[in-house]
Design a protein around this motif. Structure first.
Motif, PDB file in Angstrom:
ATOM      1  N   THR A   1      -5.478  -4.261  -0.320  1.00 13.96           N
ATOM      2  CA  THR A   1      -6.183  -4.606  -1.562  1.00 13.96           C
ATOM      3  C   THR A   1      -5.607  -3.777  -2.665  1.00 13.96           C
ATOM      4  O   THR A   1      -5.787  -4.249  -3.842  1.00 13.96           O
ATOM      5  CB  THR A   1      -7.555  -3.830  -1.382  1.00 13.96           C
ATOM      6  OG1 THR A   1      -7.383  -2.549  -1.025  1.00 13.96           O
ATOM      7  CG2 THR A   1      -8.406  -4.857  -0.351  1.00 13.96           C
ATOM      8  N   GLN A   2      -4.625  -2.862  -2.448  1.00 15.73           N
ATOM      9  CA  GLN A   2      -3.889  -2.217  -3.519  1.00 15.73           C
ATOM     10  C   GLN A   2      -2.577  -1.814  -2.903  1.00 15.73           C
ATOM     11  O   GLN A   2      -2.473  -1.115  -2.037  1.00 15.73           O
ATOM     12  CB  GLN A   2      -4.706  -1.174  -4.200  1.00 15.73           C
ATOM     13  CG  GLN A   2      -6.122  -1.289  -4.739  1.00 15.73           C
ATOM     14  CD  GLN A   2      -6.758  -0.137  -5.352  1.00 15.73           C
ATOM     15  OE1 GLN A   2      -6.536   0.176  -6.653  1.00 15.73           O
ATOM     16  NE2 GLN A   2      -7.227   0.554  -4.417  1.00 15.73           N
ATOM     17  N   VAL A   3      -1.540  -2.073  -4.040  1.00 18.71           N
ATOM     18  CA  VAL A   3      -0.395  -1.541  -3.782  1.00 18.71           C
ATOM     19  C   VAL A   3      -0.047  -0.708  -5.072  1.00 18.71           C
ATOM     20  O   VAL A   3       0.191  -1.225  -6.229  1.00 18.71           O
ATOM     21  CB  VAL A   3       0.941  -2.263  -3.621  1.00 18.71           C
ATOM     22  CG1 VAL A   3       2.249  -1.624  -3.664  1.00 18.71           C
ATOM     23  CG2 VAL A   3       0.736  -3.193  -2.247  1.00 18.71           C
ATOM     24  N   LEU A   4      -0.176   0.821  -4.969  1.00 19.61           N
ATOM     25  CA  LEU A   4      -0.237   1.529  -6.402  1.00 19.61           C
ATOM     26  C   LEU A   4       1.036   2.053  -6.599  1.00 19.61           C
ATOM     27  O   LEU A   4       1.411   2.629  -7.782  1.00 19.61           O
ATOM     28  CB  LEU A   4      -1.219   2.823  -5.968  1.00 19.61           C
ATOM     29  CG  LEU A   4      -2.562   2.102  -5.329  1.00 19.61           C
ATOM     30  CD1 LEU A   4      -3.360   3.543  -5.158  1.00 19.61           C
ATOM     31  CD2 LEU A   4      -3.317   1.721  -6.724  1.00 19.61           C
ATOM     32  N   VAL A   5       2.140   1.583  -6.120  1.00 16.45           N
ATOM     33  CA  VAL A   5       3.576   2.152  -6.437  1.00 16.45           C
ATOM     34  C   VAL A   5       4.635   0.895  -6.585  1.00 16.45           C
ATOM     35  O   VAL A   5       4.303  -0.049  -5.842  1.00 16.45           O
ATOM     36  CB  VAL A   5       4.177   3.133  -5.538  1.00 16.45           C
ATOM     37  CG1 VAL A   5       3.352   4.443  -5.553  1.00 16.45           C
ATOM     38  CG2 VAL A   5       4.059   2.699  -4.059  1.00 16.45           C
ATOM     39  N   ALA A   6       5.755   1.406  -7.122  1.00 11.54           N
ATOM     40  CA  ALA A   6       6.814   0.334  -7.258  1.00 11.54           C
ATOM     41  C   ALA A   6       8.047   0.832  -6.651  1.00 11.54           C
ATOM     42  O   ALA A   6       8.068   2.227  -6.742  1.00 11.54           O
ATOM     43  CB  ALA A   6       7.078  -0.409  -8.525  1.00 11.54           C
ATOM     44  N   LEU A   7       8.940   0.044  -6.241  1.00 13.09           N
ATOM     45  CA  LEU A   7      10.383   0.542  -5.861  1.00 13.09           C
ATOM     46  C   LEU A   7      10.742   1.276  -7.016  1.00 13.09           C
ATOM     47  O   LEU A   7      11.045   1.224  -8.030  1.00 13.09           O
ATOM     48  CB  LEU A   7      11.068  -0.481  -5.698  1.00 13.09           C
ATOM     49  CG  LEU A   7      12.372  -0.233  -4.891  1.00 13.09           C
ATOM     50  CD1 LEU A   7      12.035   0.417  -3.330  1.00 13.09           C
ATOM     51  CD2 LEU A   7      13.536  -1.510  -4.731  1.00 13.09           C
ATOM     52  N   GLY A   8      11.386   2.742  -6.242  1.00 11.24           N
ATOM     53  CA  GLY A   8      11.827   3.691  -7.399  1.00 11.24           C
ATOM     54  C   GLY A   8      10.774   4.758  -7.865  1.00 11.24           C
ATOM     55  O   GLY A   8      11.391   5.520  -8.797  1.00 11.24           O
ATOM     56  N   ASP A   9       9.658   4.564  -7.718  1.00  7.58           N
ATOM     57  CA  ASP A   9       8.712   5.633  -8.152  1.00  7.58           C
ATOM     58  C   ASP A   9       8.847   6.791  -7.527  1.00  7.58           C
ATOM     59  O   ASP A   9       9.248   6.746  -6.441  1.00  7.58           O
ATOM     60  CB  ASP A   9       7.223   5.090  -8.072  1.00  7.58           C
ATOM     61  CG  ASP A   9       7.064   3.864  -9.061  1.00  7.58           C
ATOM     62  OD1 ASP A   9       7.684   3.601  -9.713  1.00  7.58           O
ATOM     63  OD2 ASP A   9       5.679   3.185  -8.744  1.00  7.58           O
ATOM     64  N   GLN A  10       8.777   7.919  -8.414  1.00 10.26           N
ATOM     65  CA  GLN A  10       8.655   9.265  -7.974  1.00 10.26           C
ATOM     66  C   GLN A  10       7.053   9.411  -7.394  1.00 10.26           C
ATOM     67  O   GLN A  10       6.106   9.114  -8.091  1.00 10.26           O
ATOM     68  CB  GLN A  10       8.886  10.212  -8.973  1.00 10.26           C
ATOM     69  CG  GLN A  10      10.380  10.116  -9.413  1.00 10.26           C
ATOM     70  CD  GLN A  10      11.476  10.295  -8.667  1.00 10.26           C
ATOM     71  OE1 GLN A  10      11.468  11.056  -7.816  1.00 10.26           O
ATOM     72  NE2 GLN A  10      12.383   9.317  -8.337  1.00 10.26           N
ATOM     73  N   VAL A  11       7.007   9.883  -6.132  1.00  4.72           N
ATOM     74  CA  VAL A  11       5.496  10.412  -5.730  1.00  4.72           C
ATOM     75  C   VAL A  11       5.242  11.803  -5.342  1.00  4.72           C
ATOM     76  O   VAL A  11       6.472  12.428  -5.201  1.00  4.72           O
ATOM     77  CB  VAL A  11       5.281   9.449  -4.631  1.00  4.72           C
ATOM     78  CG1 VAL A  11       5.275   7.971  -5.165  1.00  4.72           C
ATOM     79  CG2 VAL A  11       6.212   9.556  -3.535  1.00  4.72           C
ATOM     80  N   THR A  12       4.124  12.258  -5.299  1.00  7.02           N
ATOM     81  CA  THR A  12       4.127  13.721  -4.787  1.00  7.02           C
ATOM     82  C   THR A  12       3.295  13.700  -3.603  1.00  7.02           C
ATOM     83  O   THR A  12       2.583  12.513  -3.185  1.00  7.02           O
ATOM     84  CB  THR A  12       3.076  14.376  -5.905  1.00  7.02           C
ATOM     85  OG1 THR A  12       1.956  13.582  -6.361  1.00  7.02           O
ATOM     86  CG2 THR A  12       3.787  14.418  -7.316  1.00  7.02           C
ATOM     87  N   GLU A  13       3.237  14.625  -3.007  1.00  5.78           N
ATOM     88  CA  GLU A  13       2.730  14.898  -1.560  1.00  5.78           C
ATOM     89  C   GLU A  13       1.116  14.665  -1.679  1.00  5.78           C
ATOM     90  O   GLU A  13       0.497  15.313  -2.539  1.00  5.78           O
ATOM     91  CB  GLU A  13       2.806  16.351  -0.955  1.00  5.78           C
ATOM     92  CG  GLU A  13       2.245  16.229   0.156  1.00  5.78           C
ATOM     93  CD  GLU A  13       2.398  17.872   0.961  1.00  5.78           C
ATOM     94  OE1 GLU A  13       1.974  18.270   2.044  1.00  5.78           O
ATOM     95  OE2 GLU A  13       3.436  18.612   0.487  1.00  5.78           O
ATOM     96  N   GLY A  14       0.636  13.754  -0.786  1.00  3.91           N
ATOM     97  CA  GLY A  14      -0.657  13.203  -0.734  1.00  3.91           C
ATOM     98  C   GLY A  14      -1.027  12.226  -1.811  1.00  3.91           C
ATOM     99  O   GLY A  14      -2.335  11.790  -1.840  1.00  3.91           O
ATOM    100  N   GLN A  15      -0.104  11.645  -2.467  1.00  4.74           N
ATOM    101  CA  GLN A  15      -0.483  10.632  -3.396  1.00  4.74           C
ATOM    102  C   GLN A  15      -0.919   9.321  -2.880  1.00  4.74           C
ATOM    103  O   GLN A  15      -0.189   9.007  -1.856  1.00  4.74           O
ATOM    104  CB  GLN A  15       0.537  10.586  -4.657  1.00  4.74           C
ATOM    105  CG  GLN A  15       0.438   9.489  -5.638  1.00  4.74           C
ATOM    106  CD  GLN A  15       1.789   9.458  -6.452  1.00  4.74           C
ATOM    107  OE1 GLN A  15       2.330  10.304  -6.719  1.00  4.74           O
ATOM    108  NE2 GLN A  15       1.846   7.902  -6.951  1.00  4.74           N
ATOM    109  N   GLU A  16      -1.768   8.576  -3.278  1.00 12.33           N
ATOM    110  CA  GLU A  16      -2.154   7.309  -2.774  1.00 12.33           C
ATOM    111  C   GLU A  16      -0.957   6.439  -3.051  1.00 12.33           C
ATOM    112  O   GLU A  16      -0.574   6.522  -4.246  1.00 12.33           O
ATOM    113  CB  GLU A  16      -3.597   6.867  -3.363  1.00 12.33           C
ATOM    114  CG  GLU A  16      -4.659   7.698  -2.808  1.00 12.33           C
ATOM    115  CD  GLU A  16      -6.047   6.926  -3.023  1.00 12.33           C
ATOM    116  OE1 GLU A  16      -5.876   5.724  -3.862  1.00 12.33           O
ATOM    117  OE2 GLU A  16      -7.068   7.577  -2.867  1.00 12.33           O
ATOM    118  N   LEU A  17      -0.745   5.629  -2.137  1.00 14.77           N
ATOM    119  CA  LEU A  17       0.299   4.460  -2.228  1.00 14.77           C
ATOM    120  C   LEU A  17       0.073   2.999  -2.026  1.00 14.77           C
ATOM    121  O   LEU A  17       0.313   2.119  -2.992  1.00 14.77           O
ATOM    122  CB  LEU A  17       1.571   4.666  -1.120  1.00 14.77           C
ATOM    123  CG  LEU A  17       2.203   6.067  -0.897  1.00 14.77           C
ATOM    124  CD1 LEU A  17       3.313   6.218   0.244  1.00 14.77           C
ATOM    125  CD2 LEU A  17       2.582   6.464  -2.421  1.00 14.77           C
TER     126      LEU A  17
END
Length: 420
Positions: free
Chosen positions: A78-94
């Motif tokens: 239902t959701q893709v919350l990131v794109a290729l190359g995005d910086q993410v933090t621990e526990g962040q929804e993807l």
């Protein structure tokens, strides 16, 4: 008669010139021979500084943490919350999948637990021991099912297991995904929920089907290098040792620490035993990418204020260790020294030599020079390569009578000039 005397003078001059030419050639040869008998040497200066002994290896830079994530439950994305190359933090929804069915299963599991609790309460008020045991077992099962339903709802959200970057993305909204077949630990920490993880450093692990859908997260500023050491070097390698890393295409030297040493050998390409060692680079590293080849120097010993000279300058004879000291204005002389440890291509000198003294590293045999032409420099005889008196014969360089020898210009016996 005057004509005869003139010719005689010319013949005497010609013979004298020939003698001079032969003598000059012999002199030139002698000088070249003298040069070839002079021995040459290469020297080095004794220096004081830091001395290190290291064990070398090679490997490939890989992210310190890299996980390929996929959903542990089936459903529609239902959701893709990131794109290729995005910086993410621990526990962040993807990403998320539709959890409507999972929520209804959770509600049903909660109702089952409530009913089992009521049943147990009734059984405890006067039922037989068998009835009571059955009610207790039913409640345990209901609570286990509730825990599973709660975990399934949690797994409907894919979360980043650590801080890093999205380095691969194979997931789109509307895609139907199936639950992954299992969980395999990657090169970093285990996941923080929301899915399963597989693969190390970009290599996918086990998945249930091609429609599993994955997101790969890697640490792009923290790296490790896996290398191997021989059985001879294994005893000197331990965790916590410092290492210097030279990465291909990277100008600055990198530094790291030995974090893992395996005592279980693998087989190297040569067939000998090789023991895996992992070096973790220190801090965040910029301008470095996974897959880059690197060489490693693990520092196993380091000392300060050590007097060293090249090992090739040290010789032994009849149980005595010596060097050949070279001083300006003096003949090279042997001197007994006491040596300590060897550090790479250098050897420690503990007695017999002081900082700044020069020692002979190698003596070139006679006839081996440092390049250049021998002789007078232009391939000529001494004195410019000319005959005495300006290099001409008497009478403007011509023989009397038109430049011929007596009797028609022939040599005695009928021989002619030129090459024989």
């Amino acid at each position: 008669m005057s004509w005869i005397r003139s010719r005689r003078r010319w013949l005497i001059a010609a013979l004298a010139a020939a003698v001079v030419i032969v003598a000059a050639g012999l002199t030139w040869r002698a000088r070249a021979a003298d040069d070839s008998t002079t021995a040459q040497s290469i020297t080095a200066t004794a220096t004081v500084g830091d001395a290190t002994r290291s064990v070398s290896g090679s490997g490939t830079l890989q992210p310190a943490q890299s996980e390929t994530l996929s959903f542990a439950v089936s459903g529609t994305v239902t959701q893709v919350l990131v794109a290729l190359g995005d910086q993410v933090t621990e526990g962040q929804e993807l990403a998320t999948v539709d959890d409507a069915l999972l929520q209804s299963q959770l509600t049903a599991a909660q109702s089952t637990v409530t009913a089992a609790e009521d049943d147990l309460e009734t059984a405890a008020s006067g039922s037989s021991s068998v009835r009571l045991a059955a009610a207790q077992a039913q409640l345990v099962t209901a609570r286990d099912d509730l825990t599973s339903a709660q975990q399934a709802v949690t797994n409907a959200v894919l979360r980043a297991p650590f801080t890093g970057e999205v380095v691969a993305l194979d997931l789109t909204v509307g895609q139907t995904v199936s639950a992954s077949g299992g969980t395999s630990a990657g090169s970093g920490a285990s996941g923080a929920g929301g899915g399963s993880m597989s693969g190390t450093a970009g290599v996918s692990g086990t998945t249930a089907s091609s429609s599993a859908g994955t997101i790969q997260v890697a640490s792009v500023k923290q790296f490790v290098v896996d290398t191997t050491v021989s059985s001879t070097d294994l005893a000197s390698i331990k965790t916590g040792l410092q290492a210097e890393i030279t990465a291909s295409g990277v100008t600055d030297k990198l530094y790291g620490t030995v974090t893992e040493v395996s005592r279980v050998a693998t087989t190297s390409s040569s067939g000998s035993a090789a023991f895996p060692v992992t070096v973790t680079l220190t801090g965040d590293v910029d301008g470095v990418y996974g897959g880059t080849s690197a060489t490693i120097q693990i520092i196993v010993a380091k000392r300060s204020d050590v007097l060293t000279i090249p090992t090739r300058a040290v010789h032994s004879e009849n149980g005595t260790t010596y060097v050949t000291v070279v001083a300006d204005g003096k003949e090279p002389a042997k001197r007994t020294v006491t040596v300590g440890e060897t550090y790479g291509t250098n050897t420690e000198v503990t007695a017999g030599l002081t900082e700044g003294e020069k020692v002979e590293v190698i003596s070139l045999p006679a006839g081996v020079g440092t390049g250049g032409n021998r002789g007078t420099g232009n391939g000529q005889f001494p004195g410019g390569g000319q005959l005495p008196g300006g290099g001409q014969f008497p009478g403007d360089g011509q023989m009397p009578g038109g430049g011929q020898f007596p009797g028609g210009g022939g040599f005695p016996g009928g021989a002619t000039g030129g090459n024989s």
